[in-house]
Structure formats: C-alpha cells, structure tokens
Design a protein around this motif. Structure first.
Motif, PDB file in Angstrom:
ATOM      1  N   VAL A  18       0.836  -1.198   0.000  1.00  0.00           N
ATOM      2  CA  VAL A  18       0.000   0.000   0.000  1.00  0.00           C
ATOM      3  C   VAL A  18       0.871   1.247   0.000  1.00  0.00           C
ATOM      4  CG1 VAL A  18      -2.008  -1.094   1.052  1.00  0.00           C
ATOM      5  CG2 VAL A  18      -0.282  -0.064   2.510  1.00  0.00           C
ATOM      6  N   HIS A  19       2.146   1.072   0.317  1.00  0.00           N
ATOM      7  CA  HIS A  19       3.137   2.156   0.178  1.00  0.00           C
ATOM      8  C   HIS A  19       3.987   1.858  -1.052  1.00  0.00           C
ATOM      9  CE1 HIS A  19       2.795   3.015   4.760  1.00  0.00           C
ATOM     10  NE2 HIS A  19       1.931   3.733   4.055  1.00  0.00           N
ATOM     11  N   GLY A  20       3.925   2.741  -2.041  1.00  0.00           N
ATOM     12  CA  GLY A  20       4.498   2.446  -3.349  1.00  0.00           C
ATOM     13  C   GLY A  20       6.002   2.327  -3.394  1.00  0.00           C
ATOM     14  N   ASN A  21       6.700   2.872  -2.406  1.00  0.00           N
ATOM     15  CA  ASN A  21       8.162   2.809  -2.427  1.00  0.00           C
ATOM     16  C   ASN A  21       8.712   1.669  -1.578  1.00  0.00           C
ATOM     17  OD1 ASN A  21       7.381   3.963   0.012  1.00  0.00           O
ATOM     18  ND2 ASN A  21       9.179   5.290   0.151  1.00  0.00           N
ATOM     19  N   GLU A  22       7.856   0.773  -1.127  1.00  0.00           N
ATOM     20  CA  GLU A  22       8.285  -0.388  -0.353  1.00  0.00           C
ATOM     21  C   GLU A  22       8.170  -1.609  -1.264  1.00  0.00           C
ATOM     22  OE1 GLU A  22       6.889   1.841   3.752  1.00  0.00           O
ATOM     23  OE2 GLU A  22       5.775   0.062   3.099  1.00  0.00           O
ATOM     24  N   LEU A  58      -7.113 -15.128   7.206  1.00  0.00           N
ATOM     25  CA  LEU A  58      -5.723 -14.697   7.359  1.00  0.00           C
ATOM     26  C   LEU A  58      -5.351 -13.770   6.208  1.00  0.00           C
ATOM     27  CD1 LEU A  58      -3.778 -17.908   8.482  1.00  0.00           C
ATOM     28  CD2 LEU A  58      -4.444 -15.941   9.877  1.00  0.00           C
ATOM     29  N   SER A  59      -4.451 -12.841   6.516  1.00  0.00           N
ATOM     30  CA  SER A  59      -4.000 -11.885   5.514  1.00  0.00           C
ATOM     31  C   SER A  59      -2.602 -11.426   5.890  1.00  0.00           C
ATOM     32  CB  SER A  59      -4.962 -10.692   5.469  1.00  0.00           C
ATOM     33  OG  SER A  59      -4.452  -9.646   4.666  1.00  0.00           O
ATOM     34  N   LEU A  60      -1.820 -11.089   4.885  1.00  0.00           N
ATOM     35  CA  LEU A  60      -0.516 -10.451   5.084  1.00  0.00           C
ATOM     36  C   LEU A  60      -0.505  -9.145   4.301  1.00  0.00           C
ATOM     37  CD1 LEU A  60       1.952 -13.461   4.625  1.00  0.00           C
ATOM     38  CD2 LEU A  60       1.154 -12.478   6.788  1.00  0.00           C
ATOM     39  N   THR A  61       0.008  -8.094   4.925  1.00  0.00           N
ATOM     40  CA  THR A  61       0.197  -6.824   4.238  1.00  0.00           C
ATOM     41  C   THR A  61       1.663  -6.436   4.365  1.00  0.00           C
ATOM     42  OG1 THR A  61      -0.422  -4.480   4.168  1.00  0.00           O
ATOM     43  CG2 THR A  61      -0.666  -5.585   6.297  1.00  0.00           C
ATOM     44  N   PHE A  62       2.346  -6.335   3.231  1.00  0.00           N
ATOM     45  CA  PHE A  62       3.795  -6.145   3.225  1.00  0.00           C
ATOM     46  C   PHE A  62       4.166  -4.665   3.198  1.00  0.00           C
ATOM     47  CE2 PHE A  62       3.367 -10.501   1.709  1.00  0.00           C
ATOM     48  CZ  PHE A  62       4.351 -11.143   2.447  1.00  0.00           C
ATOM     49  N   HIS A  63       5.170  -4.337   4.001  1.00  0.00           N
ATOM     50  CA  HIS A  63       5.719  -2.986   4.087  1.00  0.00           C
ATOM     51  C   HIS A  63       7.234  -3.092   4.128  1.00  0.00           C
ATOM     52  CE1 HIS A  63       1.981  -0.586   4.947  1.00  0.00           C
ATOM     53  NE2 HIS A  63       1.534  -1.821   5.154  1.00  0.00           N
ATOM     54  N   ALA A  64       7.907  -2.016   4.452  1.00  0.00           N
ATOM     55  CA  ALA A  64       9.361  -2.035   4.598  1.00  0.00           C
ATOM     56  C   ALA A  64       9.785  -0.843   5.442  1.00  0.00           C
ATOM     57  CB  ALA A  64      10.053  -2.008   3.236  1.00  0.00           C
ATOM     58  N   GLY A  65      11.017  -0.920   5.963  1.00  0.00           N
ATOM     59  CA  GLY A  65      11.563   0.113   6.824  1.00  0.00           C
ATOM     60  C   GLY A  65      12.118  -0.464   8.109  1.00  0.00           C
ATOM     61  N   MET A  66      11.768  -1.688   8.408  1.00  0.00           N
ATOM     62  CA  MET A  66      12.297  -2.464   9.523  1.00  0.00           C
ATOM     63  C   MET A  66      12.010  -3.925   9.198  1.00  0.00           C
ATOM     64  SD  MET A  66       9.415  -1.468  12.427  1.00  0.00           S
ATOM     65  CE  MET A  66       9.743   0.281  12.254  1.00  0.00           C
TER      66      MET A  66
END
Length: 562
Positions: free
Chosen positions: A145-149, A261-269
């Motif tokens: 949902v964050h385009g730069n991750e 169940l669901s997974l939502t992927f991000h980044a930064g840690m």
C-alpha cells in the motif's frame, strides 16, 4: 479445527463438537466454510494407485541464475496476465476498475503500458481450485500500500507463480512440469503436492500493488495521501478515509470475502506485527492475542535468517512499530465488531465514494491481517533478495533473502488458514493424491495400518481413526455425534504439526479387519481437534474484554460460530 477431509470426531464431549465443527478433512475437496466441513472416506476396497515421482536430485550448489530480482510495474502486470492466460483452471484476473467501477489513479503519463492509457489500474488475482465453491477458506495477500516499499509485490507474485505451476503439474500429471520445478526451484514431490493441495482447497486473493500509482512512481503515497491512514478505524474526520483508490480497492475486495488470514507487506524495519496498532489501545493486547502471537512466531521461524538479517521480530504493532489511525491492519481485524471505532467515509477525491461502501456486516472484518515489515531498506539490493532454490523445506541460509523469506511466509499463511488431515500410507502403500482411495485386501489380512499427519495447525490436541462397515451406513452418511452407535474408534493420540519450530508427529493406528468377509467394505476416516489453547484470552492487559473475535480462532474452538 476446521479442514479438509480425512477427519471426523465423535466424542460426546464439547471437544468432540469442536472437532466436528472445525476439522473435517477430505482427500479431495474444498471445505464447507467456517464452522462446518465436508467428509470423504478412505475405504479399504479397490486398488490404491500412486502417482509416479520425479527422481529427486537436489544440488547443494547455489545457482547465480536463480537469484531473485524486484519486478517493476509493467513486469507485474505482464506476469499477472500471463498467469491468468496460462492457468485458467486456477487463476482469475480482475481490476478494481472493471469489477467495482473505481476510477484509475494517475494520468496518461502513468503506467503507459496499460492498454487504455488513462493511468494505473489496480489488478488482483484470485487463485482457487473451484470458482463455484463459496465455502473455501480465504486468504488475502497485499504486496504494497506504500508504493516505495518494493519487496512485497515481487514476493506475492513469486508465490502466485509457484502455486499455479505446482497445481498445473498435478492437474496435467506432467512429468516434464515436475522435473522443471525440481530443476529450477528444487521443489520436491512432497513440496509440489503440498502447494497443489493449497490451491485446490483454498481461495487466495492477491493484490500485488494496491497502490499501483505509488508503485509505478516509486513514492509512498497515492496522489499525496498515505493509503495506510485511509481506512475507517479510529479516524475522526469522515472526509479523511477512503481517499485513495488503493484503500477503496482493498475495501471492495474485503466486502466480497470472508478472509481469515492476511498479510500486508511494508518495509523500513524487519518485523511481523499484529493487534493492536491504534493509539487508543496503547500497550493493551487483543482478545485474540494467544493465536496471533503463535502464528506470528511461526512466520518468523519459517522465514528464517541469513548473514545480513536475523529472524523477524514479533509483537504488537504499537510496541514493535508505532500506532496509527486509519491503519489497514486493525480495520481488517476489528471493523465488524469494534464498531465504536469505525466511521463512515465521505471523501471528496475521485468524485467521492458512496457512504454505504463503508457500512460493514458483523462477519467481513475479523481477519488476522498481519503487518510484515519485510526489510530495513525500502528497496533492498539484489544480493539480499535470495534465490529461487533450496527455499522451502530445509531451506539454506545461503539462498535465503527478502523475497525467498516472504514467499515462505505467504505459503504458510495459506497453509494455516484451515486445519486438515493427510493420509500418508495404508499398509505401507503411499497415498499421494487428493482423492478418495480404495484398497483391495485379501480375506486373510487381519489388520490394516494407517499412517496420517495433521496440517494447517500447531497443536494436535487429539486425533484418531474411526471406521464402520459400509453396510452399517446410510447412503448419505456423514459421521456426526448422532451416529456414535455406527462407528468404532482407535485410541486417541496427541502431538504437534511441523509448524512453529516443532517436530512433526506422524500418527498411526491399526484397524482390525479379521472379521471382514469377502465383498464387505470398510470405511475409515481420520479426525482431529487442534489449537484449543487459542480460545483463551490473555491473563490481563487486553481490550476489549471480549472472547476471541476472529474467524480463524472461533472456527477451531467455538461450536456455535456461524
């Protein structure tokens, strides 16, 4: 427990009812939905045939050509269309523009590879062995949902590709396909059959880039709005939610499904986190904390580590990350029952959004939607992504990386959505296909030994075989607690599954066949009760003071859940 067939339990206690309502496993078919099950039988007449197997010859060498690389927007859309075109039996591709009438985000300058040239479409892929079975357990995977991750979209695309290849191999009984999977990704017979089974018995909805515009532009927001502050949970201003097409896409998909169940992927840690993640709950845990913590820990263990990265940290979002208003995670978990914190959205962007679109039933939003902060870097270097080699069972730390690890997490989420039982052998004859089996036995054979395992769960609280002569059963018989007089049972066993850094228990029991006469048919089922500890709430410091509210917990532990 809840599951496919090979399961039945007829204990007269509450535990039996839980088993009946939660874990029925079948060699072939989809499940009946939350709190119910389909039964099939393993019978001991006719011939048991096994599929041929590809000779296993895994190499210990790392093949540099199998190193993952991040996919860009055009590559993702192209592969989505390729998967849908090449695996029509299992894959359906839609856009939120065509299916829900949503506008596109961006202008003709964005996503120029799209055929209509008006901006970035929001594509989603549905994978299932049955388009018509509305009772299959459902899993949702959100790449970003964050385009730069950038890790998530590629991880869910590689997951989709692997699942569909495995399912197609078994559908077509293709030795060439099986050999290719072994050669390209070191996927063994056991692993391929496992993934094919997941496709046949689940419905998996994958949105690689919910924020399609942000991913194309490589920016966090969609037109300046953060999509992960855009969901109507703990938002005070109704004009400040559902402002993005990313948020609306996920919202419309959730309204059509009942994800467990669901997974939502991000980044930064590098964290796997769960409820709570909203400011008002602070340090408090959720009523479903026991199950959430166990599942998150299993994700961390199965994800693994490598030289530059440790296992994922696990904990609540408020503790491990930071609290937010309008987060997708708490919305997906609690919008159906923690209704005081839900608002009806009235955004002005894109010509507005109907007020009724954020009016929810009491069943759609009870999902464990775990936040996966996949990498410290928003765009990790290629040498940190891992390899499509040695990355499932017994994965090698040398080939692990951000993509390989999160393919495994995605597969584990799909696995855990529903318990099941798997027959392995009957009198040492392998049982390898998802179908009913029959075996002819000579009159002189005094017993049949059955070996089975339990999947889609952690703790096997009880499991055993039940059996009955076919002549004693009605034509439409299904084992239930009302038919105890027709069934015989083996000894009750306990154990664990292979998930969560555990040693898998392989169960076996012997059924007496000494009294069978020529022409008689004996039907055998396996049943289990699993994860009963999930029904417990934390000892203290949790809110609201309710019993567990998620579908996945209640489907295993609550006989009244519908």
């Amino acid at each position: 427990m809840h599951g496919l067939l090979r399961s039945l339990s007829l204990w007269s206690s509450l535990q039996v009812l839980l088993l009946l309502l939660s874990v029925f496993a079948s060699p072939c078919c989809g499940d009946k939905g939350i709190g119910d099950g389909v039964l099939r039988n393993l019978s001991t007449l006719a011939v048991l045939k096994t599929s041929s197997t590809v000779k296993q010859s895994k190499s210990n060498k790392v093949d540099q050509k199998k190193k993952y690389q991040l996919l860009d927007s055009e590559e993702i859309v192209s592969r989505l269309h390729w998967l849908a075109d090449n695996y029509p039996k299992f894959a359906t591709l839609e856009s939120s523009q065509d299916s829900f009438g949503l506008p596109v985000a961006g202008t003709e300058q964005d996503c120029p590879f799209e055929k209509d040239g008006k901006g970035c479409k929001n594509w989603f892929l549905t994978i299932s062995g049955s388009d018509e079975d509305n009772n299959l357990p459902e899993v949702f995977l959100s790449g970003c949902v964050h385009g730069n991750e950038r890790v998530g979209p590629t991880a869910v695309m590689e997951t989709a590709t692997l699942l569909l290849e495995s399912a197609a191999c078994e559908l077509n009984y293709s030795e060439a396909c099986r050999a290719s999977l072994l050669t390209e990704s070191d996927i063994s017979d056991k692993e391929r059959l496992w993934m094919a089974r997941l496709v046949q018995t689940r419905r998996i909805v994958i949105v690689p880039t919910a924020n399609a515009l942000g991913y194309y532009q490589n920016v966090r927001e969609e037109n300046g709005v953060d999509p992960n502050r855009d969901f109507p949970f703990e938002v005070e201003d109704p004009s400040k939610c559902m402002q993005t097409i990313a948020g609306r896409t996920i919202n419309e998909i959730y309204k059509k499904h009942m994800f467990q169940l669901s997974l939502t992927f991000h980044a930064g840690m590098e964290v796997v986190a769960y409820e709570w993640g909203s400011p008002s709950y602070g340090k408090l845990l959720s009523p479903d904390h026991i199950a959430q913590a166990e599942i998150a820990s299993s994700y961390s263990q199965y994800g693994g580590s490598w030289k530059q990265s440790s296992n994922y940290q696990v904990g609540t979002m408020n503790r491990e990350v930071y609290p937010v208003r309008g987060g997708m995670e708490d919305w997906a978990y609690a919008a159906s029952w923690d209704t005081d914190k839900v608002i009806r959205c009235q955004p002005t962007q894109y010509g507005g959004y109907p007020l009724e679109s954020t009016m929810y039933t009491n069943s759609t939003h009870r999902t464990f939607n775990m936040l996966v902060e996949a990498s410290q870097s928003k765009t990790p270097l290629k040498n940190q992504l891992g390899y499509s080699q040695h990355y499932l069972a017994g994965f090698d730390r040398k080939t692990n990386g951000h993509i390989a690890r999160n393919v495994r997490l995605s597969l584990l989420a799909i696995e855990l959505v529903q318990p099941y039982l798997q027959f392995q052998t009957a009198n040492d004859v392998p049982i390898t296909k998802l179908q009913q089996y029959k075996m002819i036995i000579p009159p002189s054979l005094s017993s049949v030994n059955i070996v089975w395992s339990v999947g889609g769960a952690f703790t096997v609280d009880s499991t055993r075989l039940i059996h009955s002569l076919k002549d004693n059963l009605d034509p439409n018989f299904k084992p239930t607690s009302t038919h105890t007089d027709k069934l015989q049972r083996t000894e009750t066993l306990v154990g664990t599954t292979r998930w969560g850094n555990r040693i898998e228990t392989i169960f076996n029991a012997t059924v007496d066949t000494s009294t069978l006469t020529t022409g008689q048919e004996l039907h055998i089922w396996a049943g289990a009760s699993v994860d009963s500890n999930w029904k417990m709430t934390p000892a203290s410091n949790y809110a609201p003071h309710e019993l567990p509210q998620s579908h996945i917990v209640n489907a295993r532990t609550n006989p009244d859940w519908r």
